[in-house]
Design a protein around this motif. Structure first.
Motif, short mmCIF file in Angstrom:
data_model
loop_
_atom_site.label_atom_id
_atom_site.label_comp_id
_atom_site.label_asym_id
_atom_site.label_seq_id
_atom_site.Cartn_x
_atom_site.Cartn_y
_atom_site.Cartn_z
N THR A 49 0.77 -0.79 0.29
CA THR A 49 0.43 0.02 -0.13
C THR A 49 0.93 1.31 0.12
N MET A 50 1.42 1.42 0.75
CA MET A 50 2.83 2.16 1.07
C MET A 50 3.09 2.76 -0.83
N ILE A 51 3.89 1.27 -1.48
CA ILE A 51 4.88 1.72 -2.21
C ILE A 51 3.76 2.32 -3.42
N GLY A 52 2.13 1.73 -3.56
CA GLY A 52 1.57 2.18 -4.01
C GLY A 52 1.94 3.31 -4.54
N ALA A 53 1.21 3.78 -2.64
CA ALA A 53 0.97 5.20 -2.59
C ALA A 53 1.76 6.49 -3.19
N GLY A 54 3.19 5.43 -3.26
CA GLY A 54 4.43 6.36 -3.67
C GLY A 54 4.24 6.97 -5.33
#
Length: 438
Positions: free
Chosen positions: A215-220
């Motif tokens: 999720t954090m990678i996707g947000a980035g």
């Protein structure tokens, strides 16, 4: 959004910027797949990613055949819809056209907006729908809902052609899609979630994100791609694009901080999940307003969106609609915040119109409210009717037993993670290993 303008030949620098921006918007698709994929339970992560990628494939084919004409063809009257036959197959754009930016690139850029919008809806109905019906929905929703709203707010007329009613007749401002993308997808997600009903165990069983790293990678990736989404909507490598770029950066930062502060005050912890959601909330809200406000205004919009959306995601438990991944709480509410705050924070130095807080009165706020309300009502009603019809004909929701087992195994015959020991025999989960349900 700035409309294509006439010129002897396309400017190569502007065309290069729009090509780059289109590629950045395309990057948002895997970004959204990772963002959503990490948020669902382990038994449906692949299905969630397939829904996002499947939407991209279907929407772009439909956009090529008919969608672009409906959205950006010459207005048929009343600012409601474009001429359906004007750009069929984009054949008329193969030969180089006069214009500040190459129109073929513009068509692709706008089609990717539609693909992201449909992909967002998938988050509201995660874990419980048939993949084949989802693809049919993606095609029909693009033509019946997205293309008309895009025409209303993105299509600008000239001396010889009328434009969309929201833009030309109402005078609403929406630089990059607070209505057509954010409010539209949020209202559609709400309608689809209500018609299809709650997931098994909603409100009783834990349904926590299975992989917050994804999720954090996707947000980035979404944040990175959003610079193409917003600044690319200037359609030129100019000062407007520069202002929009800075505004997009500031809104994402302030959205993260505001959501984290609300979490800390409410729950005692600032989480990575909240930080990722806060970034997206700020970006959603700045999407319509990025070309209308100053960097200070953009920062304030991010703060308001981060704080309000952090509260709004809890409304589904209060009101009983199962919006799986908070499309309503983030995209609908964030889109409303950004669209309405133009009426307060618009700066004449940026857009030529002053909002209420800059001495401009209530006029622009009223225009923004009408545009937001019309988009919400149209998308909610049309999506509810479409989902209901597809569920009664093709079947939209999977069977209860299949939902309990997990849509990854039932629909795709795959599992996201191989959790079996490396030694010894194990069941084969490849194609043909069991009965599949699209």
């Amino acid at each position: 959004m700035i409309q294509l303008s006439a010129a002897a030949t396309p400017d190569t620098g502007d065309t290069a910027w729009l090509l780059t921006s289109a590629a950045l918007v395309l990057l948002m698709v895997p970004g959204l797949a990772l963002f959503y994929g990490g948020m669902v339970r382990v038994k449906s992560v692949l299905n969630m990613m397939m829904m996002v990628f499947g939407a991209l494939a279907v929407v772009m084919v439909v956009w090529l055949l008919l969608g672009y004409s409906l959205a950006f063809g010459d207005d048929l009257g009343g600012g409601l819809l474009g001429s359906p036959a004007q750009y069929v197959g984009l054949s008329s754009l193969v030969k180089e056209q006069a214009g500040a930016t190459d129109q073929m690139v513009f068509a692709a850029f706008q089609g990717l907006f539609g693909a992201i919008t449909v992909g967002l809806i998938a988050g509201a109905i995660a874990d419980r729908v048939r993949f084949g019906t989802w693809l049919v929905f993606s095609a029909l929703w693009t033509l019946l809902v997205y293309a008309p709203v895009a025409h209303w707010i993105f299509y600008a007329g000239d001396a010889s052609h009328a434009g969309g009613w929201m833009l030309d007749h109402l005078g609403a401002l929406d630089f990059a899609g607070g209505t057509a993308v954010e409010i539209n997808s949020g209202a559609a997600g709400l309608a689809a979630a209500i018609v299809l009903g709650q997931r098994l165990g909603f409100g009783k069983d834990p349904m926590k994100p299975h992989n917050l790293t994804l999720t954090m990678i996707g947000a980035g990736l979404l944040w990175f791609g959003w610079f193409g989404f917003n600044a690319g909507s200037a359609l030129a490598a100019n000062h407007t694009a520069a202002v929009v770029f800075v505004n997009t950066l500031m809104a994402g930062c302030s959205g993260l901080l505001a959501w984290s502060l609300v979490e800390k005050a409410r729950d005692g912890h600032a989480t990575s999940f909240g930080a990722a959601s806060g970034v997206v909330a700020g970006l959603v809200a700045i999407t319509p307003s990025c070309g209308a406000v100053s960097p200070i205004g953009a920062t304030l919009i991010g703060v308001v969106a981060g704080a309000v959306c952090a509260v709004a995601v809890g409304w589904k438990h209060r009101f009983g609609y199962d919006d799986s991944l908070d499309v309503v709480g983030v995209h609908l509410v964030g889109g409303l915040v950004g669209t309405l705050l133009i009426g307060l924070l618009a700066n004449a130095d940026v857009v030529g119109v002053d909002g209420l807080l800059y001495g401009g009165g209530l006029d622009q706020l009223g225009r923004q409210a009408v545009a937001a309300s019309a988009t919400f009502c149209f998308s909610l009603a049309m999506t509810a009717l479409l989902v209901w019809a597809l569920d009664r004909t093709l079947g939209f929701r999977v069977a209860a037993d299949d939902e309990a087992l997990g849509v990854d195994l039932v629909i795709h015959a795959e599992a996201a993670y191989d959790l079996h020991p490396t030694g010894g025999a194990r069941p084969h989960l490849g194609h043909g290993s069991g009965t599949l349900h699209l």
